[in-house]
Design an enzyme around this catalytic site. Structure first.
Site, PDB file in Angstrom:
ATOM      1  CG  HIS A  81      -1.932  -1.028   1.245  1.00 47.23           C
ATOM      2  ND1 HIS A  81      -1.687  -2.305   1.704  1.00 47.23           N
ATOM      3  CD2 HIS A  81      -3.223  -1.014   0.834  1.00 47.23           C
ATOM      4  CE1 HIS A  81      -2.789  -3.024   1.576  1.00 47.23           C
ATOM      5  NE2 HIS A  81      -3.733  -2.272   1.046  1.00 47.23           N
ATOM      6  CD  GLU A 117       5.887   1.156   3.914  1.00 51.47           C
ATOM      7  OE1 GLU A 117       5.034   1.223   3.018  1.00 51.47           O
ATOM      8  OE2 GLU A 117       5.858   0.257   4.784  1.00 51.47           O
ATOM      9  CG  ASP A 131      26.351   3.779  -6.765  1.00 53.05           C
ATOM     10  OD1 ASP A 131      26.815   3.271  -7.812  1.00 53.05           O
ATOM     11  OD2 ASP A 131      26.066   4.979  -6.663  1.00 53.05           O
TER      12      ASP A 131
END
Length: 170
Positions: A81, A117, A131
């Site tokens: 959601h 989340e 990265d």
């Protein structure tokens, strides 16, 4: 044989994927914490801690990336959601000699939990560290991304054992 359709909320009675209807659930305070590690060469950790990475402040970039990712979880995880988060925090702690620990906390007043989340925040923060440092350490390992705790909602409180919260080797 276990009937997974009954146990998995994102699978309907025909076995098809679905987004769970949470419209009838009460609005409650939902909090989740997740953590993970990025294991690296000791020299890479020193570079991060000293702020000497060629691409800039690794920990600041990873914190911001984690927060941004938490806010976009509904876009990234197909059946998750979209939530209005009330708070997101991401902390990154160097753990000598060879790792950083990432902890994300997500909070909302809502009808569904914020575990995804928090987990997404940790995952993207870890990927950002990778990265930014891959030029000097391609052997880095993203490890042990786990839900540490959650509260709110019908299923109550979950807490992983306290020993799993520390910076430690496997």
């Amino acid at each position: 044989m276990i009937d997974h359709a009954l146990a998995l909320t994102h699978i309907d009675e025909r076995g098809a994927a679905r987004m769970v209807d949470v419209s009838e659930k009460p609005v409650t305070l939902r909090v989740a914490k997740a953590s993970g590690l990025v294991i690296m060469k000791p020299s890479t950790l020193r570079m991060i801690s000293d702020g000497a990475a060629a691409k800039g402040d690794v920990m600041a970039a990873a914190r911001i990336a984690g927060i941004a990712a938490a806010k976009r979880t509904g876009d990234l995880i197909p059946l998750c959601h979209p939530l209005g988060l009330d708070a997101v925090s991401v902390t990154i702690t160097p753990c000598e000699p060879d790792r950083v620990k990432i902890l994300a906390t997500t909070t909302t007043l809502g009808r569904t939990g914020v575990e995804m989340e928090a987990l997404t925040a940790v995952s993207v923060a870890a990927l950002t560290i990778y990265d930014m440092c891959k030029a000097v350490d391609r052997a880095m390992e993203i490890s042990q991304i786990v839900l540490q705790e959650k509260s709110g909602g019908r299923s109550g409180v979950y807490r992983r054992s306290a020993s799993d919260l520390a910076c430690q080797s496997r």
